[in-house]
Scaffold this active site. Structure first.
Site, PDB file in Angstrom:
ATOM      1  N   GLU A   1      -3.712 -59.505 -14.574  1.00 26.88           N
ATOM      2  CA  GLU A   1      -2.286 -59.234 -14.709  1.00 26.88           C
ATOM      3  C   GLU A   1      -1.537 -60.141 -13.744  1.00 26.88           C
ATOM      4  OE1 GLU A   1      -2.727 -54.490 -15.835  1.00 26.88           O
ATOM      5  OE2 GLU A   1      -1.943 -55.062 -13.877  1.00 26.88           O
TER       6      GLU A   1
ATOM      7  N   ASN B   1      -3.032 -58.823 -10.263  1.00 24.35           N
ATOM      8  CA  ASN B   1      -3.910 -57.668 -10.273  1.00 24.35           C
ATOM      9  C   ASN B   1      -4.959 -57.959 -11.346  1.00 24.35           C
ATOM     10  OD1 ASN B   1      -4.858 -55.116  -9.545  1.00 24.35           O
ATOM     11  ND2 ASN B   1      -3.892 -54.239 -11.365  1.00 24.35           N
TER      12      ASN B   1
ATOM     13  N   TYR C   1      -7.715 -54.973  -1.765  1.00 25.41           N
ATOM     14  CA  TYR C   1      -6.271 -54.844  -1.958  1.00 25.41           C
ATOM     15  C   TYR C   1      -5.517 -55.410  -0.763  1.00 25.41           C
ATOM     16  CZ  TYR C   1      -7.310 -51.417  -5.645  1.00 25.41           C
ATOM     17  OH  TYR C   1      -7.753 -50.779  -6.769  1.00 25.41           O
TER      18      TYR C   1
ATOM     19  N   ARG D   1       2.543 -61.484  -7.980  1.00 24.45           N
ATOM     20  CA  ARG D   1       1.250 -61.133  -7.419  1.00 24.45           C
ATOM     21  C   ARG D   1       0.262 -60.986  -8.570  1.00 24.45           C
ATOM     22  NH1 ARG D   1      -0.309 -55.748  -7.618  1.00 24.45           N
ATOM     23  NH2 ARG D   1      -1.595 -56.077  -5.791  1.00 24.45           N
TER      24      ARG D   1
END
Ligand code: HEM
Ligand code: FES
Lengths: 320, 204, 353
Positions: free
Chosen positions: C271, C231, C43, C229
């Site tokens: 995502e 995911n 992360y 971003r």
């Protein structure tokens, strides 16, 4: 990019409101609609003051529903660094200027059961846009607006005409003052309070409300700090390897920009946090003037907000 | 003493001892052992009589039967109301909120079920959640929402437990919703139907 | 279930399903936004400006409309018919809903004029969505002129889950959402939460300060300067709707993988998340656009094959558990290892040309 997205505009009109205040109306250079905004938002106006770049934040006062133009009101400050004087003396209809996209650091809490607004002098401007927004979308509000005199009570006529029972005006010259303790004691639970005006007024309203048990989270204020003037000082910029001198009427941020260093910013008034910069070395005293860092951070001298804060002492090295 | 919690998930509320704050009305909502938190709050206050004369206490016995109404009644509060249960207490709170003013201080004490449901009513007025004081006391049984059928099971003591609405076997997460005032229950044997661990008593 | 639109144009748009028969496929795997720019994953505050990118990729326009559009909208309508709680908006979020409707209609009409058009006469707007057979005249900012609230109306016609965050008290509050293709989290449970509360279940990232920095960054997000971003997670079968609500239904499919069916059944779920400051409401819109690609399609790109093997193999257990594939990881690594010859990979996520 520092400062975010920009808007190219043309000055559509300049209207004197009273002895101290002028209103400026901007339209997009290409004639298109300007971005919508929310009540309480400000824009940063870029000025080229005979070679000196000045960027001042002003609240947008026009209706957020009207995308054809933005309006701001500028109060002349004869003791200031010159931004307001430039606006008053040199900005004329037809001039091209650059504005930042609107940014809102003073939004309404739309869940509030009621909005209680308190304005002093030129602090009325964000409320004009907020009231226009509430007019359109509904929402209960009450405005208490204090000015030095009837002549200096900008926009009082239009406000009282449109909202006779919600707008209450007070004049220092006539020895009228807001009955704050009664006002604060009679608001329904779920009311949020907003105050904008001179520093003394903001402090008075916030401290009275807290003493009467209002939670800080229901109290909102906006105060743009002018960078202020001070003694010149020298700063070493570690990342860019430059040493610069900040002039008497210049801010550290402006001095970096003048030296070709691209530093981040948004509000240029010590409120948004965008310009926060790490301090590598501080042999002397940072004159913190921002609202962003906590008192502990101010004391630690490990961070500085270059848009408003200054320095006194031997050496200051920052991470830019 | 404040019930200690060790949150494994950060949405799980944490609590702090109640502190006296300035206010024109002190609205205190409590159940069970929460009464002790109110008593200690008053003991701390250097303006005890002032607070008492502007205090309204709304109280219900705890899920474990603890009932301190008599002690509270004897304090000399401006107003005291005892409800038999939390559901019976809430309409009274809603009525008081309807014409309360800013300057009211809120103190919630007792089980998480009581605190969560009272907090939800106060937040519905637009009052900022961060300004509501909460102290967890007494029983640690939980109000849990089944994420599958949406039914809420009160006073959950074991983990896993059977949803009182749809009958699925649920494990209790620390994920907490203020809007629902409940923890989240998730089917434990979805991937391997029938493999349900023995329930253990985690909440008392 | 009856649809309130008439999908017709299946010439470009695939006629496919995300349930039962699972006929979903990518015609061109190279269009898939592969999320790993290196051979390991942890992360981070991985945010960059959301500006239009390479032609022919998911980045060409700020709102990507691809061959799955019509099928995804049919799937969403089915999810909502089964469970209307998947779309909720707290009362103070209506204005933000209008903001989002304006953003989406303007972007689609500008970038895909062959499918969408928007004509404005003051606040009288006329919207045409040809792929879904929708034509609507309405008054901007007047809810009574639309069949749903503005937020639900436009997100029933837009791929990707959306949530709207109100900004208050130096925090963001998820106060509205259209969530039908989520990676196992419940809108009904999370609506009304703050940034740290809804992120509470995520492991490791809090300790690393990822969420503190991300929130600080988002609070300064400006209108006109969106960010994005990535995911990712894993899903067995091309199932868009992996909701906790229906977990008892889809959970058991995790136990059906074999080395023979894994390539077809196991999907990497990406995502592409983008964030927009909304002008009138000062809220922030969060677009969670889900892309699915089967392992067997991913390994047709050699660089992606090597990299996916290494990422899955070396991912910390906490993340594999949180993402729900700890039990299947050994099988996935075994299957993927056949496509990793150990050769070095080039930096960045683009396939080697
Ligand atoms: C404001 C918009 C955002 C919303 C509404 C949102 C929402 C969510 C939700 C609902 C989850 C699932 C939590 C669960 O397990 O229950 C999640 C996971 C996560 N979010 Fe966000 N998020 C947002 C922005 C961000 C940003 C800016 C970051 C940047 C660091 C971020 C990083 C993550 C990470 C790392 C996870 C774990 C994902 C995984 O491993 O599958 N989020 N987010
Ligand atoms: S630019 Fe906003 S605090 Fe300095």
């Amino acid at each position: 990019m520092s400062g975010g997205a920009k808007l190219r505009v043309r000055v559509d009109s300049v209207t004197p409101v009273n002895d101290l205040i002028k209103r400026f109306r901007f339209v997009a250079l290409d004639g298109s609609d300007l971005p919508a905004f929310s009540g309480g938002a400000h824009t940063v106006v870029e000025m080229d003051d005979h070679g000196t770049r000045r960027l001042n934040p002003y609240s947008l006062m026009s209706s957020p529903a009207d995308r054809s133009a933005y309006e701001i009101s500028v109060r002349r400050d004869d003791q200031g660094r010159g931004g307001s004087l430039f606006m008053h003396r040199h900005v004329t209809p037809g001039m091209e200027m650059t504005l930042s996209y609107p940014v809102n650091l003073f939004p309404l809490d739309t869940r509030a059961r009621k909005h209680l607004m308190i304005a002093g002098g030129i602090g009325i401007t964000p409320f004009l846009a907020q009231i226009a927004q509430l007019d359109q979308f509904g929402g209960r509000f009450e405005l208490h607006y204090a000015a030095r005199s009837r002549v200096l009570g900008a926009y009082m006529d239009r406000l009282t005409a449109a909202h006779p029972s919600q707008v209450h005006c007070y004049f220092d010259e006539e020895n009228q003052a807001i009955d704050l303790s009664r006002l604060l004691a009679t608001q329904p639970i779920g009311t949020h309070l907003y105050v904008c005006g001179p520093k003394g007024m903001i402090n008075w309203v916030l401290s009275s409300a807290e003493a009467m048990g209002w939670p800080r989270l229901a109290l909102h204020h906006e105060e743009f700090l002018a960078p202020g003037t001070g003694l010149p000082f020298e700063v070493q910029l570690a990342a860019s390897g430059k040493t610069i001198t900040v002039g008497t009427t210049q801010s550290l941020l402006e001095a970096m920009e003048a030296a070709g260093v691209d530093a981040p910013y948004l509000c240029r008034g010590g409120a948004c946090g965008q310009c926060e910069t790490n301090v590598h070395k501080c042999d002397g005293k940072i004159l913190h003037r921002d609202h962003w860092l906590s008192p502990e951070e101010h004391a630690a001298n490990a961070k500085i907000m270059p848009c408003v804060s200054r320095f006194e002492g031997k050496t200051l090295v920052i991470d830019r | 003493m404040l019930t200690p919690v060790t949150p494994t998930i950060r949405s799980r509320p944490v609590y702090a001892p109640l502190e006296p704050r300035p206010g024109r009305l002190h609205l205190m909502v409590a159940d069970g052992e929460g009464a002790d938190a109110l008593i200690e709050l008053l003991a701390k206050a250097n303006n005890r009589s002032e607070i008492l004369s502007s205090a309204h206490v709304i109280y219900a016995p705890g899920p474990n039967g603890t009932d301190r109404s008599d002690v509270l009644k004897a304090l000399g509060l401006r107003q005291f109301f005892r409800a038999p249960t939390i559901p019976a207490l809430l309409p009274r709170l809603v009525r008081v909120l309807a014409d309360a003013h800013m300057g009211t201080q809120f103190y919630l004490a007792g089980t998480e079920g009581l605190i969560g449901q009272a907090e939800r009513e106060i937040m519905a007025t637009g009052f900022p959640m961060g300004a509501i004081q909460k102290e967890h006391r007494g029983s640690t049984v939980r109000r849990v929402q089944c994420v599958h059928c949406k039914g809420i099971t009160e006073n959950v003591a074991t983990d896993p437990f059977k949803c009182s609405h749809c009958g699925l076997n649920l494990f209790v997460r620390d994920h907490y919703s203020r809007r629902i005032a409940a923890f989240q229950g998730v089917n434990i044997d979805a991937e391997d139907p029938g493999q349900v661990p023995e329930p253990v008593v985690r909440f008392k | 279930m009856s649809l309130d639109f008439k999908p017709g144009a299946f010439d470009f748009f695939r006629d496919e399903t995300f349930r039962e028969s699972f006929t979903y496929r990518n015609s061109n795997p190279l269009r898939f936004p592969f999320p790993f720019d290196r051979d390991d994953y942890m992360y981070s505050v991985n945010m960059e400006p959301h500006v239009p990118g390479r032609k022919g990729t998911a980045f060409e326009h700020i709102l990507d409309v691809d061959e799955h559009y019509v099928a995804e909208m049919i799937d969403r309508a089915k999810v909502l018919a089964d469970d209307p709680l998947r779309c909720q908006s707290l009362p103070h979020m209506t204005l933000a809903g209008w903001d989002l409707l304006e953003l989406i209609m303007e972007a689609k009409a500008r970038d895909y004029p062959q499918w969408f058009s928007l004509t404005k006469n003051g606040n009288r707007w006329h919207w045409v969505n040809r792929p879904l057979g929708i034509e609507q005249s309405f008054t901007f900012l007047d809810e009574s002129t639309l069949p749903y609230g503005p937020f639900e109306y436009i997100t029933r016609q837009t791929q990707g889950d959306f949530s709207l965050q109100d900004e208050r008290d130096n925090d963001l509050w998820m106060d509205a959402g259209m969530i039908t293709s989520q990676a196992d989290w419940s809108l009904d449970f999370d609506i009304g939460m703050s940034f740290m509360e809804w992120h509470a279940p995520v492991p490791l990232a809090h300790e690393k300060g990822v969420f503190d920095r991300a929130l600080k960054f988002l609070l300064k997000l400006q209108h006109g300067a969106p960010v994005r971003r990535f995911n990712w997670t894993m899903t067995v079968n091309p199932l868009l709707d992996t909701a906790p609500e229906t977990y008892p239904k889809w959970g058991p499919t995790k136990t059906t993988l074999t080395q023979e069916n894994l390539g077809a059944k196991q999907h990497l779920r990406v995502e592409l998340q983008s964030l927009y400051r909304l002008p009138r409401s000062n809220a922030i819109a969060f677009d969670i656009r889900c892309y699915l690609c089967s392992f067997e399609q991913i390994v047709t790109v050699p660089k992606w094959a090597r990299r996916l093997h290494r990422v899955v193999r070396d991912l910390p257990d906490e993340l594999a558990a949180y993402k729900g594939f700890l039990r299947n990881r050994p099988a996935m690594v075994e299957w993927l290892s056949k496509y990793d010859d150990g050769a070095p990979t080039s930096p960045g996520w683009w396939p080697d040309d």
